[in-house]
Design a protein around this motif. Structure first.
Motif, PDB file in Angstrom:
ATOM      1  N   ASP A  25     -73.530  62.391  91.531  1.00  0.00           N
ATOM      2  CA  ASP A  25     -72.406  62.907  90.755  1.00  0.00           C
ATOM      3  C   ASP A  25     -72.581  62.676  89.266  1.00  0.00           C
ATOM      4  N   ASP A  26     -73.817  62.705  88.794  1.00  0.00           N
ATOM      5  CA  ASP A  26     -74.075  62.375  87.392  1.00  0.00           C
ATOM      6  C   ASP A  26     -74.029  63.585  86.462  1.00  0.00           C
ATOM      7  N   GLY A  27     -73.882  64.793  87.011  1.00  0.00           N
ATOM      8  CA  GLY A  27     -73.838  65.990  86.178  1.00  0.00           C
ATOM      9  C   GLY A  27     -75.204  66.459  85.698  1.00  0.00           C
ATOM     10  N   LEU A  28     -76.253  65.803  86.129  1.00  0.00           N
ATOM     11  CA  LEU A  28     -77.611  66.188  85.737  1.00  0.00           C
ATOM     12  C   LEU A  28     -78.280  66.900  86.905  1.00  0.00           C
ATOM     13  N   ASP A  29     -78.480  68.206  86.786  1.00  0.00           N
ATOM     14  CA  ASP A  29     -79.209  68.894  87.847  1.00  0.00           C
ATOM     15  C   ASP A  29     -80.681  69.004  87.441  1.00  0.00           C
ATOM     16  N   LEU A  30     -81.476  69.589  88.279  1.00  0.00           N
ATOM     17  CA  LEU A  30     -82.926  69.610  88.056  1.00  0.00           C
ATOM     18  C   LEU A  30     -83.346  70.324  86.777  1.00  0.00           C
ATOM     19  N   VAL A  31     -82.560  71.308  86.334  1.00  0.00           N
ATOM     20  CA  VAL A  31     -82.951  72.091  85.164  1.00  0.00           C
ATOM     21  C   VAL A  31     -82.193  71.708  83.893  1.00  0.00           C
ATOM     22  N   THR A  32     -81.364  70.663  83.971  1.00  0.00           N
ATOM     23  CA  THR A  32     -80.684  70.184  82.769  1.00  0.00           C
ATOM     24  C   THR A  32     -81.737  69.751  81.762  1.00  0.00           C
ATOM     25  N   LEU A  33     -81.584  70.205  80.524  1.00  0.00           N
ATOM     26  CA  LEU A  33     -82.538  69.850  79.472  1.00  0.00           C
ATOM     27  C   LEU A  33     -82.129  68.545  78.805  1.00  0.00           C
ATOM     28  N   ILE A  34     -83.103  67.671  78.637  1.00  0.00           N
ATOM     29  CA  ILE A  34     -82.887  66.361  78.037  1.00  0.00           C
ATOM     30  C   ILE A  34     -83.579  66.328  76.677  1.00  0.00           C
ATOM     31  N   VAL A  35     -82.878  65.815  75.656  1.00  0.00           N
ATOM     32  CA  VAL A  35     -83.439  65.691  74.309  1.00  0.00           C
ATOM     33  C   VAL A  35     -83.147  64.289  73.799  1.00  0.00           C
ATOM     34  N   SER A  36     -84.175  63.623  73.267  1.00  0.00           N
ATOM     35  CA  SER A  36     -84.008  62.292  72.689  1.00  0.00           C
ATOM     36  C   SER A  36     -83.189  62.363  71.417  1.00  0.00           C
ATOM     37  N   GLU A  37     -82.341  61.372  71.219  1.00  0.00           N
ATOM     38  CA  GLU A  37     -81.545  61.281  70.001  1.00  0.00           C
ATOM     39  C   GLU A  37     -82.006  60.139  69.106  1.00  0.00           C
ATOM     40  N   CYS A  38     -82.972  59.344  69.579  1.00  0.00           N
ATOM     41  CA  CYS A  38     -83.475  58.222  68.789  1.00  0.00           C
ATOM     42  C   CYS A  38     -84.861  57.830  69.300  1.00  0.00           C
ATOM     43  N   ASP A  39     -85.492  56.937  68.581  1.00  0.00           N
ATOM     44  CA  ASP A  39     -86.783  56.399  68.994  1.00  0.00           C
ATOM     45  C   ASP A  39     -86.558  55.189  69.890  1.00  0.00           C
ATOM     46  N   PRO A  40     -87.550  54.829  70.695  1.00  0.00           N
ATOM     47  CA  PRO A  40     -87.437  53.607  71.506  1.00  0.00           C
ATOM     48  C   PRO A  40     -87.297  52.381  70.602  1.00  0.00           C
ATOM     49  N   THR A  41     -86.638  51.365  71.128  1.00  0.00           N
ATOM     50  CA  THR A  41     -86.484  50.123  70.380  1.00  0.00           C
ATOM     51  C   THR A  41     -87.235  49.002  71.090  1.00  0.00           C
ATOM     52  N   PRO A  42     -87.664  47.983  70.353  1.00  0.00           N
ATOM     53  CA  PRO A  42     -88.368  46.860  70.981  1.00  0.00           C
ATOM     54  C   PRO A  42     -87.507  46.212  72.061  1.00  0.00           C
ATOM     55  N   GLY A  43     -88.138  45.855  73.159  1.00  0.00           N
ATOM     56  CA  GLY A  43     -87.451  45.200  74.260  1.00  0.00           C
ATOM     57  C   GLY A  43     -86.787  46.150  75.241  1.00  0.00           C
ATOM     58  N   MET A  44     -86.835  47.435  74.950  1.00  0.00           N
ATOM     59  CA  MET A  44     -86.236  48.435  75.837  1.00  0.00           C
ATOM     60  C   MET A  44     -87.059  48.540  77.119  1.00  0.00           C
ATOM     61  N   GLN A  45     -86.394  48.818  78.230  1.00  0.00           N
ATOM     62  CA  GLN A  45     -87.088  49.037  79.497  1.00  0.00           C
ATOM     63  C   GLN A  45     -88.160  50.098  79.282  1.00  0.00           C
ATOM     64  N   SER A  46     -89.362  49.849  79.803  1.00  0.00           N
ATOM     65  CA  SER A  46     -90.499  50.736  79.531  1.00  0.00           C
ATOM     66  C   SER A  46     -90.246  52.175  79.964  1.00  0.00           C
ATOM     67  N   GLU A  47     -89.560  52.391  81.085  1.00  0.00           N
ATOM     68  CA  GLU A  47     -89.269  53.749  81.538  1.00  0.00           C
ATOM     69  C   GLU A  47     -88.310  54.455  80.583  1.00  0.00           C
ATOM     70  N   HIS A  48     -87.328  53.723  80.076  1.00  0.00           N
ATOM     71  CA  HIS A  48     -86.405  54.301  79.091  1.00  0.00           C
ATOM     72  C   HIS A  48     -87.160  54.694  77.822  1.00  0.00           C
ATOM     73  N   ALA A  49     -88.030  53.818  77.372  1.00  0.00           N
ATOM     74  CA  ALA A  49     -88.818  54.110  76.161  1.00  0.00           C
ATOM     75  C   ALA A  49     -89.697  55.337  76.377  1.00  0.00           C
ATOM     76  N   ARG A  50     -90.289  55.435  77.534  1.00  0.00           N
ATOM     77  CA  ARG A  50     -91.159  56.579  77.817  1.00  0.00           C
ATOM     78  C   ARG A  50     -90.363  57.885  77.845  1.00  0.00           C
ATOM     79  N   ILE A  51     -89.162  57.840  78.406  1.00  0.00           N
ATOM     80  CA  ILE A  51     -88.315  59.031  78.427  1.00  0.00           C
ATOM     81  C   ILE A  51     -88.004  59.473  76.996  1.00  0.00           C
ATOM     82  N   LEU A  52     -87.670  58.528  76.145  1.00  0.00           N
ATOM     83  CA  LEU A  52     -87.348  58.879  74.758  1.00  0.00           C
ATOM     84  C   LEU A  52     -88.539  59.513  74.056  1.00  0.00           C
ATOM     85  N   ARG A  53     -89.738  59.023  74.340  1.00  0.00           N
ATOM     86  CA  ARG A  53     -90.934  59.626  73.729  1.00  0.00           C
ATOM     87  C   ARG A  53     -91.221  61.001  74.324  1.00  0.00           C
TER      88      ARG A  53
END
Length: 118
Positions: A25-53
Motif C-alpha cells: 500500500d505504498d503507492g509505488l507501482d512498477l512504473v513509478t518514476l523515482i528521482v533523487s532530490e539530494c546526494d547520499p550522506t555519510p553513514g547512510m545505509q548503502s542501499e539508500h545511497a545507491r538508490i540516490l546515485r
C-alpha cells in the motif's frame, strides 16, 4: 560477477528492510518514476545511497530493483524510506487521455470497408 537474486541471503534482506516485509500500500507501482532530490550522506545505509546515485535521472521502481539486484518488494520498502525522508520524488505515470486511446473495433472495420471501396 554479481550474485544472482536466488542466491541472496534472506537474513541480509531482513536486515536491509529492518524486518519489514509489506510494501503493497505504498503507492509505488512498477512504473513509478523515482528521482533523487539530494546526494547520499555519510553513514547512510548503502542501499539508500545507491538508490540516490542511480536516480539522478528518472528511473522506474522496477529498474531500481533490477539495478540493486533485490526483489521489487524490498526495493519498494527502501524507496518508501527515502520518500518519507524527502530524499526522492516519486512520479506516477499519467493516465492515457481518452483522445489518445485506440478507436473501437467497429470504427476500424468501417474505415477498412471505406478504404476497400476506394
Amino acid at each position: 560477477m554479481s550474485p544472482r537474486l536466488e542466491d541472496e541471503n534472506p537474513d541480509r534482506l531482513y536486515m536491509v528492510t529492518g524486518g519489514r516485509s509489506d510494501a503493497t500500500d505504498d503507492g509505488l507501482d512498477l512504473v513509478t518514476l523515482i528521482v533523487s532530490e539530494c546526494d547520499p550522506t555519510p553513514g547512510m545505509q548503502s542501499e539508500h545511497a545507491r538508490i540516490l546515485r542511480l536516480c539522478v535521472s528518472p528511473m522506474a521502481v522496477v529498474e531500481v530493483a533490477a539495478e540493486l539486484r533485490l526483489p521489487v518488494g524490498v526495493a519498494r520498502i527502501l524507496l518508501r524510506d527515502l520518500l518519507d525522508m524527502g530524499r526522492i520524488t516519486a512520479r506516477n505515470p499519467r493516465p492515457v487521455p481518452a483522445a489518445a486511446r485506440l478507436p473501437e473495433p467497429e470504427m476500424l472495420k468501417q474505415v477498412l470497408v471505406g478504404l476497400q471501396k476506394l
